[in-house]
Design a protein around this motif. Structure first.
Motif, PDB file in Angstrom:
ATOM      1  N   PHE A   1       9.299-136.067  26.296  1.00  0.00           N
ATOM      2  CA  PHE A   1      10.123-134.983  26.216  1.00  0.00           C
ATOM      3  C   PHE A   1      10.394-134.276  27.387  1.00  0.00           C
ATOM      4  O   PHE A   1      11.246-133.111  27.370  1.00  0.00           O
ATOM      5  N   LEU A   2       9.992-134.704  28.396  1.00  0.00           N
ATOM      6  CA  LEU A   2      10.254-133.914  29.806  1.00  0.00           C
ATOM      7  C   LEU A   2      11.497-134.199  30.495  1.00  0.00           C
ATOM      8  O   LEU A   2      12.266-133.107  30.643  1.00  0.00           O
ATOM      9  N   LYS A   3      11.910-135.398  30.638  1.00  0.00           N
ATOM     10  CA  LYS A   3      13.119-135.756  31.456  1.00  0.00           C
ATOM     11  C   LYS A   3      14.299-135.650  30.549  1.00  0.00           C
ATOM     12  O   LYS A   3      15.435-135.099  30.731  1.00  0.00           O
ATOM     13  N   THR A   4      14.284-136.327  29.326  1.00  0.00           N
ATOM     14  CA  THR A   4      15.405-136.639  28.553  1.00  0.00           C
ATOM     15  C   THR A   4      15.157-135.851  27.200  1.00  0.00           C
ATOM     16  O   THR A   4      14.069-136.134  26.427  1.00  0.00           O
ATOM     17  N   PRO A   5      16.055-134.735  26.973  1.00  0.00           N
ATOM     18  CA  PRO A   5      15.833-134.181  25.639  1.00  0.00           C
ATOM     19  C   PRO A   5      15.927-135.242  24.348  1.00  0.00           C
ATOM     20  O   PRO A   5      16.916-136.057  24.564  1.00  0.00           O
ATOM     21  N   SER A   6      15.087-134.818  23.376  1.00  0.00           N
ATOM     22  CA  SER A   6      14.969-135.432  22.107  1.00  0.00           C
ATOM     23  C   SER A   6      15.157-134.560  20.787  1.00  0.00           C
ATOM     24  O   SER A   6      14.651-133.560  21.196  1.00  0.00           O
ATOM     25  N   THR A   7      15.458-135.173  19.639  1.00  0.00           N
ATOM     26  CA  THR A   7      15.163-134.504  18.537  1.00  0.00           C
ATOM     27  C   THR A   7      13.760-134.866  17.867  1.00  0.00           C
ATOM     28  O   THR A   7      13.212-135.914  18.142  1.00  0.00           O
ATOM     29  N   TYR A   8      12.821-133.932  17.460  1.00  0.00           N
ATOM     30  CA  TYR A   8      11.687-134.311  17.104  1.00  0.00           C
ATOM     31  C   TYR A   8      11.225-133.775  15.610  1.00  0.00           C
ATOM     32  O   TYR A   8      11.751-132.655  15.346  1.00  0.00           O
ATOM     33  N   ALA A   9      10.132-134.242  15.164  1.00  0.00           N
ATOM     34  CA  ALA A   9       9.559-133.520  14.128  1.00  0.00           C
ATOM     35  C   ALA A   9       7.956-133.710  14.215  1.00  0.00           C
ATOM     36  O   ALA A   9       7.577-134.517  15.168  1.00  0.00           O
ATOM     37  N   ILE A  10       7.155-132.835  13.531  1.00  0.00           N
ATOM     38  CA  ILE A  10       5.752-132.929  13.631  1.00  0.00           C
ATOM     39  C   ILE A  10       5.065-133.451  12.336  1.00  0.00           C
ATOM     40  O   ILE A  10       5.407-132.649  11.346  1.00  0.00           O
ATOM     41  N   ILE A  11       4.368-134.265  12.289  1.00  0.00           N
ATOM     42  CA  ILE A  11       3.438-134.769  11.103  1.00  0.00           C
ATOM     43  C   ILE A  11       2.110-134.591  11.301  1.00  0.00           C
ATOM     44  O   ILE A  11       1.585-135.108  12.375  1.00  0.00           O
ATOM     45  N   PHE A  12       1.461-133.945  10.357  1.00  0.00           N
ATOM     46  CA  PHE A  12       0.008-133.514  10.405  1.00  0.00           C
ATOM     47  C   PHE A  12      -0.925-134.123   9.351  1.00  0.00           C
ATOM     48  O   PHE A  12      -0.430-133.819   8.063  1.00  0.00           O
ATOM     49  N   ASN A  13      -1.730-134.901   9.568  1.00  0.00           N
ATOM     50  CA  ASN A  13      -2.592-135.549   8.383  1.00  0.00           C
ATOM     51  C   ASN A  13      -4.178-135.094   9.045  1.00  0.00           C
ATOM     52  O   ASN A  13      -4.505-135.227  10.127  1.00  0.00           O
ATOM     53  N   ARG A  14      -5.113-134.922   7.867  1.00  0.00           N
ATOM     54  CA  ARG A  14      -6.457-134.587   8.318  1.00  0.00           C
ATOM     55  C   ARG A  14      -7.371-135.276   7.324  1.00  0.00           C
ATOM     56  O   ARG A  14      -6.980-135.208   6.078  1.00  0.00           O
TER      57      ARG A  14
END
Length: 211
Positions: free
Chosen positions: A114-127
């Motif tokens: 995610f530093l140099k080239t911008p991206s679209t993202y989502a976050i998935i959390f499992n526990r």
């Protein structure tokens, strides 16, 4: 007689020499097998004592490239080569399930994504088997970290270019950044192997809210 005794002694010495040679050959063969096994043991199972989950340690530099090749090939050919594995997650970082450790590990991982080239993202959390770490806290702080890496990174819950996967198992946290995770049916091998005419109409599954 002395002659017979000498003959028996010679035969015994020859047998002992043969045994020594055989032992040396056996040891050499065993050593060769062990060295060959050590060199070719690219994957090693790690015990997690967590039902329904397995962890495989890969000793190859291009594991993620190999994994994506498997996933993309399955998506095209619909030929599933495994019977028991349902989903594969490309874990890149393993740390303690403490917020400070998670942020430190994620910071290093996100530099590559995610530093140099911008991206679209989502976050998935499992526990699993952990009630201490809080989902909302983890998602919020990871989202802030992604935005700090590059202000042009944007949230996309439906079709993100990259999905950040957080798997908390007991006292450990496993982190992964998976490209086209939603598009490729969350790397579900069974779903990927289905033909288009077998697909049922479903409401699109979205990642959890990220602020």
């Amino acid at each position: 007689t002395p002659a017979e005794k000498s003959k028996n002694d010679d035969e015994q010495e020859e047998e002992e020499e043969d045994d020594d040679i055989l032992n040396e050959l056996s040891q050499a063969i065993d050593k060769s097998k062990q060295e060959t096994k050590a060199k070719t043991q690219f994957f090693q199972a790690v015990e997690t004592s967590t039902p329904g989950s397995g962890f495989i340690r890969a000793e190859i530099p291009d594991f993620h490239e190999l994994l994506m090749k498997i996933i993309n090939e399955l998506a095209v050919t619909k030929v599933k080569r495994t019977r028991l594995i349902n989903r594969i997650i490309p874990v890149s970082k393993v740390c303690k399930a403490k917020m400070e450790d998670i942020i430190n590990a994620a910071g290093e991982l996100f530099d590559s994504h995610f530093l140099k080239t911008p991206s679209t993202y989502a976050i998935i959390f499992n526990r699993k088997c952990n009630n201490e770490i809080q989902r909302e806290d983890v998602i919020k702080q990871l989202a802030e970290l992604v935005n700090l890496k590059n202000i042009n990174n944007k949230v996309n819950l439906k079709t993100p270019e990259k999905t950040i996967i957080v798997e908390v198992v007991k006292g450990l946290c496993l982190l992964a950044v998976a490209p086209d995770y939603m598009k490729l049916k969350k790397y579900n091998l069974h779903e990927l192997s289905k033909n288009d005419d077998e697909e049922e109409k479903k409401v699109p599954t979205e990642a959890k809210d990220v602020e």
